[in-house]
Design a protein around this motif. Structure first.
Motif, PDB file in Angstrom:
ATOM      1  N   HIS A   1       2.242   6.389   8.036  1.00  0.00           N
ATOM      2  CA  HIS A   1       1.049   7.231   7.958  1.00  0.00           C
ATOM      3  C   HIS A   1       1.383   8.356   8.924  1.00  0.00           C
ATOM      4  O   HIS A   1       1.058   8.291  10.113  1.00  0.00           O
ATOM      5  CB  HIS A   1      -0.196   6.458   8.370  1.00  0.00           C
ATOM      6  CG  HIS A   1      -0.332   5.125   7.687  1.00  0.00           C
ATOM      7  ND1 HIS A   1      -0.755   5.021   6.379  1.00  0.00           N
ATOM      8  CD2 HIS A   1      -0.057   3.866   8.083  1.00  0.00           C
ATOM      9  CE1 HIS A   1      -0.748   3.738   6.025  1.00  0.00           C
ATOM     10  NE2 HIS A   1      -0.332   3.016   7.041  1.00  0.00           N
TER      11      HIS A   1
ATOM     12  N   HIS B   1      -1.054  -1.995   0.919  1.00  0.00           N
ATOM     13  CA  HIS B   1      -0.803  -2.967   1.992  1.00  0.00           C
ATOM     14  C   HIS B   1      -1.182  -4.345   1.458  1.00  0.00           C
ATOM     15  O   HIS B   1      -2.267  -4.503   0.910  1.00  0.00           O
ATOM     16  CB  HIS B   1      -1.713  -2.704   3.202  1.00  0.00           C
ATOM     17  CG  HIS B   1      -1.540  -1.380   3.864  1.00  0.00           C
ATOM     18  ND1 HIS B   1      -2.199  -0.255   3.464  1.00  0.00           N
ATOM     19  CD2 HIS B   1      -0.808  -1.011   4.945  1.00  0.00           C
ATOM     20  CE1 HIS B   1      -1.881   0.762   4.265  1.00  0.00           C
ATOM     21  NE2 HIS B   1      -1.039   0.335   5.172  1.00  0.00           N
TER      22      HIS B   1
ATOM     23  N   HIS C   1       4.042  -4.669   4.631  1.00  0.00           N
ATOM     24  CA  HIS C   1       3.835  -5.845   5.479  1.00  0.00           C
ATOM     25  C   HIS C   1       4.267  -7.168   4.846  1.00  0.00           C
ATOM     26  O   HIS C   1       5.266  -7.724   5.261  1.00  0.00           O
ATOM     27  CB  HIS C   1       2.397  -5.906   6.026  1.00  0.00           C
ATOM     28  CG  HIS C   1       2.052  -4.671   6.800  1.00  0.00           C
ATOM     29  ND1 HIS C   1       2.777  -4.274   7.895  1.00  0.00           N
ATOM     30  CD2 HIS C   1       1.107  -3.706   6.617  1.00  0.00           C
ATOM     31  CE1 HIS C   1       2.280  -3.130   8.369  1.00  0.00           C
ATOM     32  NE2 HIS C   1       1.277  -2.766   7.611  1.00  0.00           N
TER      33      HIS C   1
ATOM     34  N   ASP D   1       5.585   1.957   9.736  1.00  0.00           N
ATOM     35  CA  ASP D   1       4.139   2.083   9.837  1.00  0.00           C
ATOM     36  C   ASP D   1       3.834   3.354  10.654  1.00  0.00           C
ATOM     37  O   ASP D   1       4.740   4.063  11.066  1.00  0.00           O
ATOM     38  CB  ASP D   1       3.511   0.840  10.487  1.00  0.00           C
ATOM     39  CG  ASP D   1       2.108   0.556   9.934  1.00  0.00           C
ATOM     40  OD1 ASP D   1       1.561   1.412   9.216  1.00  0.00           O
ATOM     41  OD2 ASP D   1       1.573  -0.529  10.222  1.00  0.00           O
TER      42      ASP D   1
ATOM     43  N   HIS E   1       7.401   2.876   4.894  1.00  0.00           N
ATOM     44  CA  HIS E   1       5.946   2.853   5.142  1.00  0.00           C
ATOM     45  C   HIS E   1       5.593   3.655   6.379  1.00  0.00           C
ATOM     46  O   HIS E   1       6.049   3.363   7.474  1.00  0.00           O
ATOM     47  CB  HIS E   1       5.442   1.418   5.294  1.00  0.00           C
ATOM     48  CG  HIS E   1       3.943   1.312   5.338  1.00  0.00           C
ATOM     49  ND1 HIS E   1       3.152   1.716   4.283  1.00  0.00           N
ATOM     50  CD2 HIS E   1       3.086   0.899   6.299  1.00  0.00           C
ATOM     51  CE1 HIS E   1       1.876   1.527   4.596  1.00  0.00           C
ATOM     52  NE2 HIS E   1       1.802   1.041   5.812  1.00  0.00           N
TER      53      HIS E   1
END
Ligand SMILES: [Zn+2]
Length: 443
Positions: free
Chosen positions: A73, A217, A254, A305, A71
């Motif tokens: 971004h 998510h 998450h 993340d 995960h």
């Protein structure tokens, strides 16, 4: 390095086995041709045609499969240190979304390339990315040589959702399967609190048509749980099942706040959970029940993340955080031991991204390989090599990285792109974003 292949003479190879454990091989040779590993074993048994391959000396090193970051971004490197010490909703609404409104495609290209550099230096060879201007992100990933599952993040509580979905579909059509499956594409309804059910059903219809996986998510904060309970009377996991997301393979970032029933649903519907321990700590989201999930047979992988919430795309720190969090919250030092964390970081991550042949140092697998230099003081002595990799290794120990059989980092130098320029562009463009957001807030 010739494109024909290479052989690594390794001090140790650490790789997930078939029985839920981790295997340590000593004094073996790993030979690679094309994008795949062709031989793992004693040098004496190396087949004749592979003997003449270019030789990499790693007799004082540890060869591991590259880490799989489930995960990210990636271009949020641009916003590193811009918005710290805020709870998730205020962090998003007051800082992140206003700054992201000024992003350009070129910003995302350079931010993503910077994230690739940071990940490669941390031994990460594959990652899942969810952001926008994803065509530019894809160009950066392609140039970096990394393996990735890309997705256009879809938020439907602001205007432009239909256009975003179109972009997500176009991304799939343009990039899915690129370079012999080095780049794949998922569809990414952002979260239950940003995507009404009707919109999710539209996304799902496209996912069915394209046979695309889903990246989303779920169950990140208690606010999200309360909001969904009030609006729909469901937990986020129940919602994902009821709205039909689980018809496609789902990767859910998450999964922090789960009921016992939720954990059963994760296992039953094969929802892959991406555990992001540092982000969850920094944003005070909570502690995911990783041990219970694994006990019930759910697939739990690791993720960083974005660099704005984790601040460092460092998989060694993520592995340690994952282990320490389970131990301290359960008051049990035996919880989530090093071999389990290593599997989460490698083969379980590969399964979560739908890669059947990634995450092991094994014949027939993709040659996504990392050499850790084991000569530093924090790697001595070598009682337990798995423990050293999970609990002691540092990013500075990452000496060489190959992805898809190609050199990406050699002797700690990135060889696929100009790292210095990526850092400079990331620095300059990140500051410009913050200036534009401040100017817009003041006008
Ligand atoms: Zn995220």
């Amino acid at each position: 390095m010739s494109t024909a292949g290479f052989r690594i003479d390794a001090g140790w190879v650490v790789t997930p086995d078939d029985d839920g454990g981790v295997q340590v091989l000593t004094g073996v040779t790993v030979a690679v041709r094309g994008t795949r590993i062709e031989y793992v074993g004693p040098e004496a048994g190396l087949p004749e045609p592979l003997r003449s391959l270019e030789r990499v000396d790693a007799r004082d090193g540890i060869v591991i499969p590259g880490f799989v970051n489930t995960h990210n971004h990636a271009a949020m490197t641009l916003l590193r240190s811009y918005a710290d010490d805020l709870p998730l909703m205020r962090w998003l609404q007051e800082k992140i979304w206003p700054a992201e409104a000024h992003l350009t495609g070129e910003d995302v290209y350079w931010g993503t390339l910077a994230a690739c550099a940071e990940q490669i230096r941390s031994g990460i060879t594959a990652f899942a990315d969810m952001y926008f201007f994803m065509d530019d992100a894809a160009r950066a990933v392609d140039a970096s040589g990394m393996r990735a599952q890309l997705s256009r993040g879809l938020v439907a509580v602001t205007p432009g959702a239909d256009r975003a979905l179109r972009e997500g579909v176009e991304l799939f059509e343009r990039w899915h399967g690129h370079d012999d499956d080095r780049i794949t594409v998922a569809l990414a309804p952002h979260a239950p609190y940003t995507c009404p059910d009707d919109f999710v059903r539209e996304v799902l219809a496209e996912a069915r048509r394209l046979e695309a996986p889903i990246h989303t998510h779920l169950a990140e904060t208690l606010d999200e749980i309360r909001q969904l309970e009030e609006q729909r009377g469901l937990t986020p996991i129940q919602w994902a099942v009821q709205v039909g997301l689980v018809e496609r393979p789902v990767l859910a970032a998450h999964c922090v706040h789960l009921t016992a029933e939720d954990i059963g649903l994760l296992a039953e519907h094969r929802i892959a959970a991406s555990h992001n321990p540092i982000s969850n700590q920094k944003l005070a989201s909570g502690v995911a029940p990783v041990v219970q999930m694994r006990q019930r047979g759910a697939l739990v992988a690791l993720g960083t993340d974005g660099a704005c919430s984790t601040n460092h795309l460092n998989f060694f720190e993520e592995m340690r955080s994952a282990a320490w969090l389970q131990k301290v919250t359960r008051m049990d030092a035996s919880a989530l031991p090093a071999p389990e964390v290593f599997r989460m970081a490698t083969v379980d991550g590969a399964r979560a991204l739908g890669y059947p042949d990634v995450g092991r140092v094994r014949e027939g697998y993709r040659a996504d390989l990392v050499v850790l230099d084991a000569s530093a003081v924090h790697m001595a002595p070598r009682h337990d090599v798995v423990s050293l990799v999970v609990y002691s290794a540092q990013t500075a120990d990452v000496r060489d990285v190959w992805i898809h059989g190609r050199p990406v980092l050699r002797d700690r130098q990135i060889v696929t792109f100009d790292e210095r320029r990526a850092v400079e562009e990331c620095r300059r463009r990140g500051l410009r974003l913050a200036e534009r957001a401040a100017a817009a807030a003041g006008s």
